[in-house]
Motif scaffolding. Structure first.
Motif, PDB file in Angstrom:
ATOM      1  N   VAL A  21       0.865  -1.172   0.000  1.00 41.33           N
ATOM      2  CA  VAL A  21       0.000   0.000   0.000  1.00 41.33           C
ATOM      3  C   VAL A  21       0.902   1.223   0.000  1.00 41.33           C
ATOM      4  N   PHE A  22       0.612   2.175  -0.889  1.00 35.16           N
ATOM      5  CA  PHE A  22       1.443   3.369  -0.995  1.00 35.16           C
ATOM      6  C   PHE A  22       0.575   4.568  -1.330  1.00 35.16           C
ATOM      7  N   LEU A  23       1.173   5.738  -1.267  1.00 35.82           N
ATOM      8  CA  LEU A  23       0.462   6.989  -1.487  1.00 35.82           C
ATOM      9  C   LEU A  23       0.941   7.637  -2.777  1.00 35.82           C
ATOM     10  N   VAL A  24      -0.008   8.056  -3.612  1.00 36.64           N
ATOM     11  CA  VAL A  24       0.294   8.832  -4.813  1.00 36.64           C
ATOM     12  C   VAL A  24      -0.235  10.238  -4.554  1.00 36.64           C
ATOM     13  N   SER A  25       0.593  11.234  -4.823  1.00 38.34           N
ATOM     14  CA  SER A  25       0.150  12.609  -4.605  1.00 38.34           C
ATOM     15  C   SER A  25       0.335  13.423  -5.877  1.00 38.34           C
ATOM     16  N   ASN A  26      -0.180  14.624  -5.867  1.00 35.73           N
ATOM     17  CA  ASN A  26      -0.048  15.488  -7.033  1.00 35.73           C
ATOM     18  C   ASN A  26       1.345  16.094  -7.143  1.00 35.73           C
ATOM     19  N   THR A  27       2.227  15.820  -6.198  1.00 37.42           N
ATOM     20  CA  THR A  27       3.556  16.436  -6.214  1.00 37.42           C
ATOM     21  C   THR A  27       4.659  15.530  -6.739  1.00 37.42           C
ATOM     22  N   LYS A  28       4.384  14.233  -6.925  1.00 38.35           N
ATOM     23  CA  LYS A  28       5.454  13.363  -7.447  1.00 38.35           C
ATOM     24  C   LYS A  28       4.899  12.142  -8.157  1.00 38.35           C
ATOM     25  N   LYS A  29       5.666  11.645  -9.123  1.00 34.64           N
ATOM     26  CA  LYS A  29       5.337  10.397  -9.815  1.00 34.64           C
ATOM     27  C   LYS A  29       5.737   9.236  -8.924  1.00 34.64           C
ATOM     28  N   THR A  30       5.067   8.108  -9.097  1.00 36.73           N
ATOM     29  CA  THR A  30       5.374   6.920  -8.312  1.00 36.73           C
ATOM     30  C   THR A  30       5.659   5.772  -9.259  1.00 36.73           C
ATOM     31  N   ILE A  31       6.690   5.021  -8.955  1.00 42.03           N
ATOM     32  CA  ILE A  31       7.036   3.837  -9.749  1.00 42.03           C
ATOM     33  C   ILE A  31       6.948   2.616  -8.850  1.00 42.03           C
ATOM     34  N   VAL A  32       6.172   1.642  -9.296  1.00 47.45           N
ATOM     35  CA  VAL A  32       6.049   0.377  -8.580  1.00 47.45           C
ATOM     36  C   VAL A  32       6.944  -0.607  -9.310  1.00 47.45           C
TER      37      VAL A  32
END
Length: 126
Positions: A21-32
């Motif tokens: 479980v992780f958080l995606v925000s409008n300030t950064k891209k997320t790579i799984v």
């Protein structure tokens, strides 16, 4: 104190694994990431829609507020855009969608006037 700051800047963030479980925000891209597979997910837009369900003068009108989120999901050269509302997350116990070999679960959201974040879990579908 300076040594501590240098040590913090050299630390790398641990990669997010499928199933975490992780958080995606409008300030950064997320790579799984998981070995050779990686999936990019980005919150590219969010907007609050609000108003009343009836015109002025109607005695029993109700105020509503709902946030529309737009996610960009990319695996290799394949990209897809998904839009959904905060009400979808709240009303459906397990709101999810499929993309290629992945099931993306939207668990919760948090919105303010200037920022937004979404709690997500991604499982690989075999």
């Amino acid at each position: 104190m300076q040594v501590n700051i240098i040590a913090q800047t050299k630390m790398k963030e641990l990669p997010i694994q499928f199933g975490d479980v992780f958080l995606v925000s409008n300030t950064k891209k997320t790579i799984v990431d998981n070995y050779d597979e990686h999936l990019k997910i980005e919150l590219i837009n969010f907007i609050e829609e609000w108003g009343y369900d009836a015109p002025p003068g109607v005695e029993n009108r109700n105020y509503y507020s709902d946030v529309q989120y737009t996610l960009r999901v990319q695996v290799k050269d394949v990209e897809k855009i998904y839009s959904f509302y905060s009400s979808d997350i709240k009303h459906k116990n397990k709101f999810s969608f499929n993309f290629k070999n992945y099931k993306i679960f939207i668990l919760s959201d948090e919105y303010t006037n200037s920022s937004a974040s979404i709690k997500i879990k991604i499982n690989r579908i075999d």
